[in-house]
Write a protein that holds these residues in place. Sequence first.
Motif, PDB file in Angstrom:
ATOM      1  N   ARG A  79       2.373   1.774  -3.412  1.00 14.44           N
ATOM      2  CA  ARG A  79       1.161   1.956  -4.389  1.00 14.44           C
ATOM      3  C   ARG A  79       1.221   3.787  -3.993  1.00 14.44           C
ATOM      4  O   ARG A  79       0.316   4.272  -4.643  1.00 14.44           O
ATOM      5  CB  ARG A  79       0.142   1.669  -4.368  1.00 14.44           C
ATOM      6  CG  ARG A  79       0.255  -0.320  -4.969  1.00 14.44           C
ATOM      7  CD  ARG A  79      -1.401  -1.001  -4.940  1.00 14.44           C
ATOM      8  NE  ARG A  79      -1.334  -1.604  -5.270  1.00 14.44           N
ATOM      9  CZ  ARG A  79      -2.481  -2.682  -5.160  1.00 14.44           C
ATOM     10  NH1 ARG A  79      -3.228  -2.352  -4.216  1.00 14.44           N
ATOM     11  NH2 ARG A  79      -2.002  -3.833  -6.136  1.00 14.44           N
ATOM     12  N   SER A  80       0.880   4.015  -3.211  1.00 13.72           N
ATOM     13  CA  SER A  80       1.273   5.551  -2.380  1.00 13.72           C
ATOM     14  C   SER A  80       2.115   6.303  -3.394  1.00 13.72           C
ATOM     15  O   SER A  80       1.786   7.554  -3.599  1.00 13.72           O
ATOM     16  CB  SER A  80       0.712   5.976  -1.240  1.00 13.72           C
ATOM     17  OG  SER A  80      -0.145   5.003  -0.138  1.00 13.72           O
ATOM     18  N   LEU A  81       3.213   6.088  -3.253  1.00 16.42           N
ATOM     19  CA  LEU A  81       4.609   6.591  -3.562  1.00 16.42           C
ATOM     20  C   LEU A  81       4.194   6.532  -5.183  1.00 16.42           C
ATOM     21  O   LEU A  81       4.636   7.333  -5.603  1.00 16.42           O
ATOM     22  CB  LEU A  81       5.907   5.696  -3.471  1.00 16.42           C
ATOM     23  CG  LEU A  81       5.861   5.961  -2.000  1.00 16.42           C
ATOM     24  CD1 LEU A  81       7.584   5.312  -1.708  1.00 16.42           C
ATOM     25  CD2 LEU A  81       6.454   7.513  -1.383  1.00 16.42           C
ATOM     26  N   GLU A  82       3.928   5.592  -6.022  1.00 19.81           N
ATOM     27  CA  GLU A  82       3.532   5.467  -7.159  1.00 19.81           C
ATOM     28  C   GLU A  82       2.470   6.077  -7.646  1.00 19.81           C
ATOM     29  O   GLU A  82       2.785   7.125  -8.875  1.00 19.81           O
ATOM     30  CB  GLU A  82       3.222   4.069  -8.048  1.00 19.81           C
ATOM     31  CG  GLU A  82       4.462   3.233  -8.016  1.00 19.81           C
ATOM     32  CD  GLU A  82       3.976   1.583  -8.022  1.00 19.81           C
ATOM     33  OE1 GLU A  82       2.805   1.520  -8.103  1.00 19.81           O
ATOM     34  OE2 GLU A  82       5.017   1.277  -8.572  1.00 19.81           O
ATOM     35  N   GLN A  83       1.605   6.581  -7.120  1.00 15.50           N
ATOM     36  CA  GLN A  83       0.573   7.704  -7.389  1.00 15.50           C
ATOM     37  C   GLN A  83       0.969   9.378  -7.269  1.00 15.50           C
ATOM     38  O   GLN A  83       0.969   9.887  -7.902  1.00 15.50           O
ATOM     39  CB  GLN A  83      -0.619   7.052  -5.912  1.00 15.50           C
ATOM     40  CG  GLN A  83      -1.101   6.444  -6.591  1.00 15.50           C
ATOM     41  CD  GLN A  83      -2.316   5.990  -7.740  1.00 15.50           C
ATOM     42  OE1 GLN A  83      -2.536   7.073  -8.211  1.00 15.50           O
ATOM     43  NE2 GLN A  83      -2.234   5.045  -8.596  1.00 15.50           N
ATOM     44  N   GLU A  84       1.629   9.166  -6.140  1.00 12.16           N
ATOM     45  CA  GLU A  84       2.248  10.741  -6.253  1.00 12.16           C
ATOM     46  C   GLU A  84       3.696  10.689  -7.295  1.00 12.16           C
ATOM     47  O   GLU A  84       3.775  12.447  -7.571  1.00 12.16           O
ATOM     48  CB  GLU A  84       3.016  10.427  -4.446  1.00 12.16           C
ATOM     49  CG  GLU A  84       2.326  10.791  -3.402  1.00 12.16           C
ATOM     50  CD  GLU A  84       3.075  10.695  -2.102  1.00 12.16           C
ATOM     51  OE1 GLU A  84       4.492  11.033  -2.425  1.00 12.16           O
ATOM     52  OE2 GLU A  84       2.111  10.313  -1.199  1.00 12.16           O
ATOM     53  N   ASN A 142       0.921  -0.954   0.455  1.00 17.76           N
ATOM     54  CA  ASN A 142      -0.079   0.145  -0.291  1.00 17.76           C
ATOM     55  C   ASN A 142       0.815   1.602   0.250  1.00 17.76           C
ATOM     56  O   ASN A 142       0.133   1.921  -0.470  1.00 17.76           O
ATOM     57  CB  ASN A 142      -1.166   0.433   0.849  1.00 17.76           C
ATOM     58  CG  ASN A 142      -1.982  -0.808   1.046  1.00 17.76           C
ATOM     59  OD1 ASN A 142      -2.559  -1.452  -0.329  1.00 17.76           O
ATOM     60  ND2 ASN A 142      -2.566  -0.954   2.039  1.00 17.76           N
ATOM     61  N   ALA A 143       1.531   1.161   0.519  1.00 18.88           N
ATOM     62  CA  ALA A 143       2.609   2.043   0.945  1.00 18.88           C
ATOM     63  C   ALA A 143       3.328   2.654  -0.639  1.00 18.88           C
ATOM     64  O   ALA A 143       3.730   4.011  -1.283  1.00 18.88           O
ATOM     65  CB  ALA A 143       4.126   2.362   1.600  1.00 18.88           C
TER      66      ALA A 143
END
Length: 64
Positions: free
Chosen positions: A51-56, A48-49
């Motif tokens: 994925r969040s970084l990828e989105q950013e 999940n972390a």
Amino acid sequence: MQEQKAQKHNSAVLKKDITNLKDGQQEKNTLIKHTLTLQIENMLEIRNALRSLEQEQKPPVIPK
């Protein structure tokens, strides 16, 4: 007669030892399950972390 008593005693001791071994194995299995559960939870948190970084990191999509 004495031999029979000794055999009964040995049998009782063996049964007790087997019960202790089973209990010990049960405890090991419980610890293994708990450890695996924690590892899976950690892996999900990491995923999940990431994925969040990828989105950013993704540039914003500008409609044309």
